[in-house]
Motif scaffolding. Structure first.
Motif, short mmCIF file in Angstrom:
data_model
loop_
_atom_site.label_atom_id
_atom_site.label_comp_id
_atom_site.label_asym_id
_atom_site.label_seq_id
_atom_site.Cartn_x
_atom_site.Cartn_y
_atom_site.Cartn_z
N ASN A 292 40.38 -2.44 -10.05
CA ASN A 292 39.74 -1.37 -9.30
C ASN A 292 39.94 -0.06 -10.04
O ASN A 292 40.99 0.19 -10.63
CB ASN A 292 40.27 -1.29 -7.87
CG ASN A 292 41.76 -1.03 -7.83
OD1 ASN A 292 42.20 0.10 -8.01
ND2 ASN A 292 42.55 -2.07 -7.59
N LEU A 302 33.53 8.09 -7.26
CA LEU A 302 33.00 6.81 -7.76
C LEU A 302 34.11 5.78 -7.72
O LEU A 302 35.22 6.02 -8.22
CB LEU A 302 32.48 6.97 -9.19
CG LEU A 302 32.04 5.67 -9.88
CD1 LEU A 302 30.80 5.09 -9.20
CD2 LEU A 302 31.78 5.91 -11.37
N SER A 303 33.84 4.63 -7.13
CA SER A 303 34.82 3.54 -7.11
C SER A 303 34.14 2.26 -7.58
O SER A 303 32.98 2.00 -7.27
CB SER A 303 35.41 3.33 -5.71
OG SER A 303 34.41 2.91 -4.80
N ASN A 379 31.81 -4.57 -6.25
CA ASN A 379 31.36 -3.39 -5.52
C ASN A 379 31.36 -2.15 -6.41
O ASN A 379 32.27 -1.96 -7.23
CB ASN A 379 32.25 -3.14 -4.30
CG ASN A 379 31.86 -1.91 -3.52
OD1 ASN A 379 32.32 -0.81 -3.79
ND2 ASN A 379 30.98 -2.09 -2.55
N THR A 381 30.61 2.01 -5.49
CA THR A 381 30.27 2.99 -4.46
C THR A 381 30.31 4.39 -5.07
O THR A 381 31.32 4.78 -5.68
CB THR A 381 31.23 2.92 -3.27
OG1 THR A 381 31.18 1.62 -2.68
CG2 THR A 381 30.85 3.95 -2.21
N SER A 383 29.68 8.43 -3.96
CA SER A 383 29.51 9.30 -2.79
C SER A 383 29.63 10.75 -3.20
O SER A 383 30.22 11.09 -4.24
CB SER A 383 30.56 8.97 -1.72
OG SER A 383 31.87 9.25 -2.18
N PHE A 402 26.50 8.59 0.64
CA PHE A 402 27.01 7.53 -0.24
C PHE A 402 25.92 6.51 -0.57
O PHE A 402 24.96 6.31 0.18
CB PHE A 402 28.20 6.82 0.41
CG PHE A 402 27.85 5.99 1.61
CD1 PHE A 402 27.48 4.65 1.49
CD2 PHE A 402 27.89 6.56 2.88
CE1 PHE A 402 27.15 3.90 2.60
CE2 PHE A 402 27.57 5.80 4.01
CZ PHE A 402 27.20 4.46 3.86
N PHE A 403 26.13 5.86 -1.71
CA PHE A 403 25.32 4.72 -2.12
C PHE A 403 26.27 3.62 -2.57
O PHE A 403 27.21 3.88 -3.34
CB PHE A 403 24.37 5.09 -3.26
CG PHE A 403 23.60 3.91 -3.80
CD1 PHE A 403 22.51 3.40 -3.12
CD2 PHE A 403 24.00 3.30 -4.98
CE1 PHE A 403 21.81 2.30 -3.61
CE2 PHE A 403 23.31 2.20 -5.48
CZ PHE A 403 22.20 1.71 -4.79
N SER A 404 26.03 2.40 -2.11
CA SER A 404 26.95 1.30 -2.40
C SER A 404 26.18 0.05 -2.78
O SER A 404 25.11 -0.23 -2.22
CB SER A 404 27.85 1.01 -1.18
OG SER A 404 28.71 -0.09 -1.42
N GLU A 406 26.86 -4.26 -3.55
CA GLU A 406 27.80 -5.37 -3.35
C GLU A 406 27.27 -6.62 -4.04
O GLU A 406 26.07 -6.87 -4.06
CB GLU A 406 27.96 -5.63 -1.85
CG GLU A 406 29.13 -6.51 -1.49
CD GLU A 406 30.42 -5.74 -1.31
OE1 GLU A 406 31.49 -6.38 -1.26
OE2 GLU A 406 30.36 -4.50 -1.25
N PHE A 436 22.58 -3.53 -1.06
CA PHE A 436 22.58 -2.12 -1.41
C PHE A 436 22.54 -1.30 -0.13
O PHE A 436 21.76 -1.61 0.79
CB PHE A 436 21.39 -1.78 -2.30
CG PHE A 436 21.37 -2.54 -3.60
CD1 PHE A 436 22.09 -2.07 -4.69
CD2 PHE A 436 20.66 -3.72 -3.71
CE1 PHE A 436 22.09 -2.77 -5.88
CE2 PHE A 436 20.64 -4.42 -4.92
CZ PHE A 436 21.36 -3.94 -6.00
N SER A 437 23.37 -0.28 -0.06
CA SER A 437 23.47 0.54 1.12
C SER A 437 23.35 2.01 0.75
O SER A 437 23.94 2.45 -0.25
CB SER A 437 24.81 0.32 1.85
OG SER A 437 25.01 -1.05 2.16
#
Length: 444
Positions: A292, A302-303, A379, A381, A383, A402-404, A406, A436-437
């Protein structure tokens, strides 16, 4: 100094009255060495140093049925025969039961160390040894003349040894840019230490067996034209699979290891006499890991999270594992099969209706043992948190957009249609979806 102790006293209706209850204690001890007076000189750089010891036991009562120690008749669905104008319910004769069922007990010893340095680097390492006694598993092998299945019993012991390492680095620069990076890596192996299998028969538990062992044959090459005499028989010294009347160019040639140089076979089917079989792999996932990473600067975050398995062998039996000689579909992954014009193919020759030597060509073997290791981008993400002055103008305390994504991508050695996390399902199982979120979080 840390010390904790507890105990469980459990009972279950799945076991007879005289073995229904079990007591399972556990304790943990910790010593924070960095707080000792003799460690004062290290406080400028060593923030934390702790060693841990844990030991505990836990019971398992997972055996089929509510009262598996009682022999009962099994009531099944209606029979297909009309008797006296109705379809009567059928009743099956009871099977064998084990009257001495009791708790399976797992005893675990864990040694660990935690360390933090410079308020940035933290690490944790654990080594564990787990012993499972009185495993609820299959009973002793009995002759088939018995006429029924052998009941499950407390019939085996197993030991599992492994370790887990966790390392994290977290820092913030003078300009406000912060970042972190973490790694988790673990591994384990399990071995049977007790089971009543005096002949070391393969296909069931045996003492010394590593869980996940794959027994099979070592692939040498394809049979070639020059392996045969003019009359079609094999030249001296070239073996043939047992039970096969005749082989042809393009069939699989296996390596011979035992004293019978003319035949490839499974011997007595035991670990002491496996014929030409060998341990060619192990299906246990090894070296689980997770990575991670995170970045943060002026409201942007950003992750990224990746995970995977470093080593795993898998014998494929799915729908796209082999080219087919029946009316089934052919797939691009299985088109590279042997023909007289294409002798350096990946797959052996194909027979009509999967007949002739198809079965012996598909014995478990090294050439077609799949590499099931993988790395998955689990993942990402991204934001952005609006400045508080902007958020106040729209009557919020905080606003984050945010945009994510998976299940974004998997790097592996498997054909399209197989999911690394769902190998037991085979091909065509509904896969993990990419998701996608896009959204926002607000705080009043």
């Amino acid at each position: 100094y840390l010390f904790e102790m507890n105990g469980r006293y459990d009972g279950t209706s799945k076991f007879p009255h005289n073995s229904r209850y079990g007591f399972f204690p556990s304790f943990s001890v910790g010593w924070r060495i960095s707080s000792e007076s003799f460690m004062e000189s290290t406080h400028s750089w060593l923030n934390d140093l702790k060693v841990r010891v844990n030991y505990g036991s836990l019971g398992n009562q997972n055996v089929k049925g509510y009262y598996p120690y009682i022999s009962t008749f099994e009531v099944t669905q209606q029979t297909p025969f009309i008797i006296n104008g109705s379809l009567p319910i059928s009743v099956a004769a009871p099977g064998m039961v084990s009257p001495d069922l009791t708790w399976e007990t797992v005893k675990s010893l864990n040694l660990g160390i935690d360390v933090t340095v410079l308020n940035r680097l933290s690490a944790s390492f654990d080594w564990f040894n787990r012993k499972t006694t009185n495993m609820l598993t299959e009973g002793d092998k009995l002759p088939s003349i018995l006429g029924t299945d052998v009941p499950r019993r407390n019939n085996a012991d197993m030991k599992t040894a492994g370790w887990e390492l966790s390392v994290n680095w977290r820092d913030q620069l003078a300009n406000g840019f912060s970042y972190d990076l973490g790694l988790i890596l673990s591994d384990y192996q399990s071995e049977i230490t007790k089971f009543n299998n005096e002949t070391n028969l393969l296909g069931t538990y045996r003492k010394g067996q590593k869980i996940g062992e794959i027994w099979g044959y070592v692939t040498d090459r394809f049979y070639r034209e020059d392996d045969f005499n003019a009359d079609g028989t094999l030249k001296e010294g070239i073996p043939i699979p047992k039970g096969v009347g005749k082989v042809y160019p393009g069939d699989i040639l296996y390596k011979n290891f035992d004293d019978d140089a003319s035949t490839i076979w499974s011997g007595k089917g035991t670990a002491d006499d496996p014929g030409d079989q060998r341990i060619i792999g192990n299906s246990t996932p090894r070296f689980h890991y997770g990575i991670n990473a995170g970045l943060s600067w002026k409201g942007f975050d950003l992750s990224v999270f990746l995970r995977g398995v470093g080593k795993r062998d898998f014998w494929r039996t799915d729908q796209i594992a082999w080219p087919t000689g029946t009316w089934g579909s052919l797939f691009k992954e299985t088109l590279d099969f042997w023909t007289p014009e294409h002798t350096d193919a990946y797959f052996p020759r194909v027979y009509a209706n999967n007949g002739v030597n198809t079965a012996s060509n598909r014995w478990k073997q090294t050439k077609y043992l799949a590499n099931a290791a993988y790395l998955k981008l689990q993942n990402i993400t991204l934001s952005y948190t609006l400045p508080k002055t902007w958020a106040k103008q729209i009557c919020f305390d905080e606003v984050k957009v945010f945009f994510s994504g998976e299940n974004l991508h998997t790097w592996d050695h498997l054909p399209e249609g197989l999911e690394s996390d769902m190998l037991s399902k085979g091909a065509w199982e509904y896969p993990f979806m990419k998701k996608f979120s896009l959204g926002f979080n607000v705080t009043f």
